[in-house]
Design a protein around this motif. Structure first.
Motif, PDB file in Angstrom:
ATOM      1  N   SER A 216      -8.051   4.850  -4.555  1.00  0.00           N
ATOM      2  CA  SER A 216      -8.954   5.039  -5.861  1.00  0.00           C
ATOM      3  C   SER A 216      -8.822   4.091  -6.781  1.00  0.00           C
ATOM      4  O   SER A 216      -7.957   3.338  -6.635  1.00  0.00           O
ATOM      5  CB  SER A 216      -8.615   6.429  -6.329  1.00  0.00           C
ATOM      6  OG  SER A 216      -7.322   6.631  -6.901  1.00  0.00           O
ATOM      7  N   TRP A 217      -9.859   4.342  -7.929  1.00  0.00           N
ATOM      8  CA  TRP A 217      -9.739   3.400  -9.026  1.00  0.00           C
ATOM      9  C   TRP A 217      -9.993   4.295 -10.303  1.00  0.00           C
ATOM     10  O   TRP A 217     -11.088   5.006 -10.085  1.00  0.00           O
ATOM     11  CB  TRP A 217     -10.612   2.162  -8.823  1.00  0.00           C
ATOM     12  CG  TRP A 217     -10.465   1.216 -10.084  1.00  0.00           C
ATOM     13  CD1 TRP A 217     -11.334   1.213 -11.099  1.00  0.00           C
ATOM     14  CD2 TRP A 217      -9.420   0.521 -10.266  1.00  0.00           C
ATOM     15  NE1 TRP A 217     -11.212   0.244 -11.761  1.00  0.00           N
ATOM     16  CE2 TRP A 217      -9.799  -0.182 -11.404  1.00  0.00           C
ATOM     17  CE3 TRP A 217      -8.175   0.267  -9.755  1.00  0.00           C
ATOM     18  CZ2 TRP A 217      -8.956  -1.245 -12.187  1.00  0.00           C
ATOM     19  CZ3 TRP A 217      -7.435  -0.710 -10.449  1.00  0.00           C
ATOM     20  CH2 TRP A 217      -7.940  -1.564 -11.605  1.00  0.00           C
ATOM     21  N   PRO A 218      -9.360   4.092 -11.283  1.00  0.00           N
ATOM     22  CA  PRO A 218      -8.327   3.334 -11.725  1.00  0.00           C
ATOM     23  C   PRO A 218      -6.907   3.717 -11.108  1.00  0.00           C
ATOM     24  O   PRO A 218      -6.658   4.901 -10.980  1.00  0.00           O
ATOM     25  CB  PRO A 218      -8.272   3.096 -13.271  1.00  0.00           C
ATOM     26  CG  PRO A 218      -8.838   4.561 -13.461  1.00  0.00           C
ATOM     27  CD  PRO A 218      -9.877   4.990 -12.622  1.00  0.00           C
ATOM     28  N   GLN A 219      -5.990   2.767 -10.922  1.00  0.00           N
ATOM     29  CA  GLN A 219      -4.848   3.016 -10.350  1.00  0.00           C
ATOM     30  C   GLN A 219      -3.821   2.436 -11.446  1.00  0.00           C
ATOM     31  O   GLN A 219      -4.057   1.594 -12.045  1.00  0.00           O
ATOM     32  CB  GLN A 219      -4.354   2.499  -8.858  1.00  0.00           C
ATOM     33  CG  GLN A 219      -5.134   3.481  -7.875  1.00  0.00           C
ATOM     34  CD  GLN A 219      -4.455   3.127  -6.531  1.00  0.00           C
ATOM     35  OE1 GLN A 219      -3.445   3.487  -6.234  1.00  0.00           O
ATOM     36  NE2 GLN A 219      -5.535   2.739  -5.476  1.00  0.00           N
ATOM     37  N   HIS A 220      -2.605   2.848 -11.312  1.00  0.00           N
ATOM     38  CA  HIS A 220      -1.442   2.378 -12.221  1.00  0.00           C
ATOM     39  C   HIS A 220      -0.246   2.224 -11.357  1.00  0.00           C
ATOM     40  O   HIS A 220       0.812   2.768 -12.155  1.00  0.00           O
ATOM     41  CB  HIS A 220      -1.441   3.150 -13.418  1.00  0.00           C
ATOM     42  CG  HIS A 220      -2.771   3.376 -14.207  1.00  0.00           C
ATOM     43  ND1 HIS A 220      -3.588   4.261 -13.850  1.00  0.00           N
ATOM     44  CD2 HIS A 220      -3.142   2.668 -15.318  1.00  0.00           C
ATOM     45  CE1 HIS A 220      -4.615   4.116 -14.665  1.00  0.00           C
ATOM     46  NE2 HIS A 220      -4.274   3.062 -15.609  1.00  0.00           N
ATOM     47  N   LYS A 221      -0.122   1.630 -10.487  1.00  0.00           N
ATOM     48  CA  LYS A 221       0.987   1.160  -9.506  1.00  0.00           C
ATOM     49  C   LYS A 221       1.728  -0.030  -9.631  1.00  0.00           C
ATOM     50  O   LYS A 221       0.908  -1.102  -9.704  1.00  0.00           O
ATOM     51  CB  LYS A 221       0.478   1.449  -8.017  1.00  0.00           C
ATOM     52  CG  LYS A 221       0.136   2.962  -7.651  1.00  0.00           C
ATOM     53  CD  LYS A 221       0.033   2.889  -6.013  1.00  0.00           C
ATOM     54  CE  LYS A 221      -0.120   4.435  -5.671  1.00  0.00           C
ATOM     55  NZ  LYS A 221      -1.138   5.116  -6.379  1.00  0.00           N
ATOM     56  N   GLY A 222       2.924   0.048 -10.031  1.00  0.00           N
ATOM     57  CA  GLY A 222       3.820  -1.098  -9.999  1.00  0.00           C
ATOM     58  C   GLY A 222       4.059  -1.383  -8.293  1.00  0.00           C
ATOM     59  O   GLY A 222       5.311  -1.255  -7.976  1.00  0.00           O
TER      60      GLY A 222
END
Length: 723
Positions: A216-222
């Motif tokens: 998906s977008w937006p994502q917030h993965k480190g």
């Protein structure tokens, strides 16, 4: 300067334009015209800086994990390699214990002694590529003349070429073919097997959002992790040893402090797995209508069962986190692939080109003689095998790997078969095979939960009997099913309970002193597993094709060669399907408008982590340290104008296996790591969408901020080069 080129026009056709962001190009075959396109798109390096067998180049800093399950890059002179957290996920799970749960806490080694050796992990460096098309064609002609060419002959041809050119080499040699046999290449790799985990954030950072945000977008993965590659005292590959030293690599990537802006040029170097962009419309339809619905139904069942049990037990969560992650990933991929294939009408797009191809073939007697009416032939073959193929996919999804005990039983049955072919009737004390049985039973170690495994086997066996005709079960399963009163779950549970393959202690006790093959085969699970013959299902598929008058594998190869020739005649640029060899794709940082009335930014920021935070949902939890740091907003050297970018979008062309690939700027500096595609790109196995396909990347500055401020592992930054 030495470069290996495939002949002019092989990869690039004649001169017709192609959208600059499409294509996974063979990195060793960059000729002047593609170099010009890269320059026009914004590359500020000579292509010799990308790949050069005569001197160090950027490709020397790019690695494949285990021959192509993921990609990574070398970022220090001491063999430090960065890749995605999800590429390292299985290792992180395997190295975790109840006392030290690396998924929950993360891990950061201060010294070489603290680094964790990873059994079975390897890092591959491409050293050379050689075109062996002429030799391959000669060898095939000889095999055909001798009557030795059949369904498995391509693998034998590869093996012969690998032996011929790699017999006296210390390098690993792999043969691949392009466009259905239009070209054959040999790839030479230096493979390092002493690989150690150096650092990873907790899953709450590395996999923030979990399956809810997948594709998906937006994502917030480190989404990153660090390994170190070790070599012997001479810098050569070696098995693990405390005496080994960190690898001194040929080339190291420099990290960008600037980051990216919308519209910036981006280059991805990596090892994309498999695409089928030379597949006929009938193959796309089979994937959409036959295979994917079966995949989704079966894996969703396993995923739901695991989710319920993982919620109730931390031990089960640790033991099955990797399996659950994989199930979620591939279930969502199949679901979204179908939505995209339907939304973008990919079958119709391919069929439209096939009509032009068929007319082109009919227009010339030489072309008709070379390729025949291959489109009509494929239509007939795919229609004929539809039912048999659905049964084969159902069997694979519901039966293969249904549980860990099933896997042990299958390995044990395979061992018994090998011993019988050697003329042996037992395992006795002192036999080498008896001493190595611990490897067969490995799935029962390291967090195995028998109750979960029993539930999985029961559920998937029931699924198997519900979806597969009884005639394909095998006699042993049919008899046991009847004895259990037609209750497949009960049948599987009873076999599980009686089998030595479901318990490590029973397994070890059973083999103490040896066993006859007859006793091994009488084990309840070994007998049940052995009842289902894979060849019975694959044979049914081949028989359906034979009755339709053809061989689908051969026809697909002929179709790919014909389509290649047709596109070349039209003057179209061409790149071969991805096949886990090093590729280059170029594009730019772009925002996304996925559907009518929706416009999404090219980047996500640290503010999104705070917005998504939900202490009641494990996928969106943040620990107190990270929440404090986010609230302080002290981004240091890694933010700009008060903002810390977490992830960003590009329109580079990638696929599975590209995970962990370095994303480079116009000057070859590392700006991020590719880790995902967006949902609108999920038709990319067959067709690249020029406006909606995106690569989701973790910004290297967020990686550095996480290491420095959140993990407090600033000693790692001292190894790195920045500009």
């Amino acid at each position: 300067m030495k470069r290996w080129f495939i002949c002019v026009g092989l990869l690039l056709g004649l001169s017709a334009p192609l959208r600059a962001d499409e294509g996974m190009w063979m990195v060793h075959a960059l000729d002047g015209r593609l170099a010009a396109r890269l320059d026009s798109a914004g590359l500020r390096l000579d292509v010799g800086e990308l790949y050069d067998e005569g001197r160090p180049s950027l490709s020397d800093a790019v690695v494949a994990f285990d021959g192509g399950v993921g990609s990574g890059s070398v970022i220090s002179d001491r063999g430090l390699v960065i890749t995605n957290h999800h590429v390292a996920y299985g290792d992180i799970c395997a190295l975790s214990t109840s006392e030290r749960d690396l998924l929950r806490t993360g891990f950061w080694a201060r010294t070489a002694e603290e680094e964790l050796p990873v059994e079975g992990r390897s890092v591959w460096f491409l050293r050379r590529t050689l075109d062996v098309t002429r030799q391959a064609r000669q060898l095939r002609a000889r095999m055909e003349a001798e009557g030795r060419w059949g369904p498995m002959s391509l693998r034998r041809l590869y093996a012969e070429l690998e032996r011929l050119y790699g017999g006296d080499s210390t390098l690993e040699v792999r043969c691949t073919s392009l466009w259905g046999g239009e070209r054959y290449l040999l790839h030479f790799y230096e493979v390092y097997r002493d690989v150690r985990l150096v650092g990873c954030p907790p899953a709450s950072v590395g996999a923030f959002g979990g399956d809810a945000d997948n594709w998906s977008w937006p994502q917030h993965k480190g989404d990153f992790a660090l390994y170190r590659v070790y070599a012997d005292s001479a810098g050569r590959p070696a098995d693990y040893s405390p005496r080994n030293r960190p690898l001194n690599p040929r080339r190291v990537l420099t990290l960008s402090r600037r980051g990216v802006r919308e519209g910036d040029f981006t280059l991805v170097l990596g090892y994309p797995g498999r695409t089928e962009r030379y597949a006929p419309s009938y193959a796309v339809a089979e994937k959409q209508q036959v295979e994917n619905p079966v995949v989704v139904a079966n894996r969703q069942l396993r995923r739901q069962l695991l989710a319920r049990r993982m919620e109730r037990s931390g031990e089960v969560r640790r033991a099955y986190a990797d399996e659950y992650f994989s199930l979620s990933n591939f279930t969502d991929l199949a679901r979204w692939e179908n939505r995209c294939l339907q939304r973008f009408d990919v079958v119709a797009r391919r069929a439209k080109e096939e009509r032009r191809l068929a007319a082109w073939l009919r227009g010339d007697s030489a072309r008709r003689a070379a390729w025949g009416d291959v489109c009509a032939e494929l239509q007939r073959l795919y229609a004929a095998r539809r039912t048999a193929q659905r049964q084969l996919v159902n069997m694979r999804e519901s039966w293969f790997g249904a549980s860990r005990a099933w896997l042990v039983a299958n390995r044990l049955a395979a061992l018994a078969g090998r011993l019988e072919r050697q003329g042996r009737d037992s395992l006795r004390a002192g036999d080498a095979e008896l001493q190595s049985l611990h490897r067969i039973a490995a799935p029962l170690q390291g967090g195995y939960d028998a109750a979960t495994d029993r539930a999985l086997l029961s559920a998937m066996t029931e699924r198997f009997t519900d979806s597969i005709p009884r005639a394909l079960w095998g006699e042993a399963m049919a008899a046991r099913f009847d004895a259990a009163g037609g209750d497949a779950a009960r049948m599987a549970a009873e076999a599980f309970d009686r089998s030595v393959c479901s318990d490590a202690r029973r397994f070890e006790a059973f083999f103490a002193g040896g066993r006859s093959l007859a006793e091994i085969r009488r084990d309840a699970l070994v007998e049940l597993v052995g009842s289902v013959s894979v060849s019975r299902f694959t044979g049914a598929v081949r028989e359906a094709e034979r009755r339709a008058g053809g061989d689908l594998h051969e026809a697909r190869a002929r179709y790919a060669r014909a389509l290649y020739a047709f596109r070349r005649a039209e003057g179209r640029l061409q790149y071969p399907d991805a096949n886990s060899t090093m590729r280059l794709s170029y594009g730019r940082v772009r925002s996304l408008a996925p559907s009518d009335g929706v416009s999404l930014s090219w980047r996500s920021t640290a503010a999104g982590l705070v917005e998504k935070y939900d202490p009641g949902d494990e996928r969106f939890r943040l620990d107190s340290t990270l929440r404090r740091l986010l609230s302080e907003g002290a981004w240091g050297a890694w933010g700009e104008e008060g903002v810390l970018t977490v992830n960003f979008l590009t329109d580079n062309d990638i696929t599975g296996g590209s995970s962990g690939s370095p994303v480079l700027d116009a000057r070859g500096r590392l700006v991020g790591l590719a880790f995902d595609g967006n949902r609108e790109s999920m038709a990319g196995n067959f067709w690249y969408h020029p406006d909606l396909a995106r690569t989701v990347c973790v910004d290297i500055r967020f990686v550095m901020w996480t290491i420095e401020r959140y993990a407090g592992a600033d000693w790692l930054l001292r190894e790195l080069r920045f500009e």
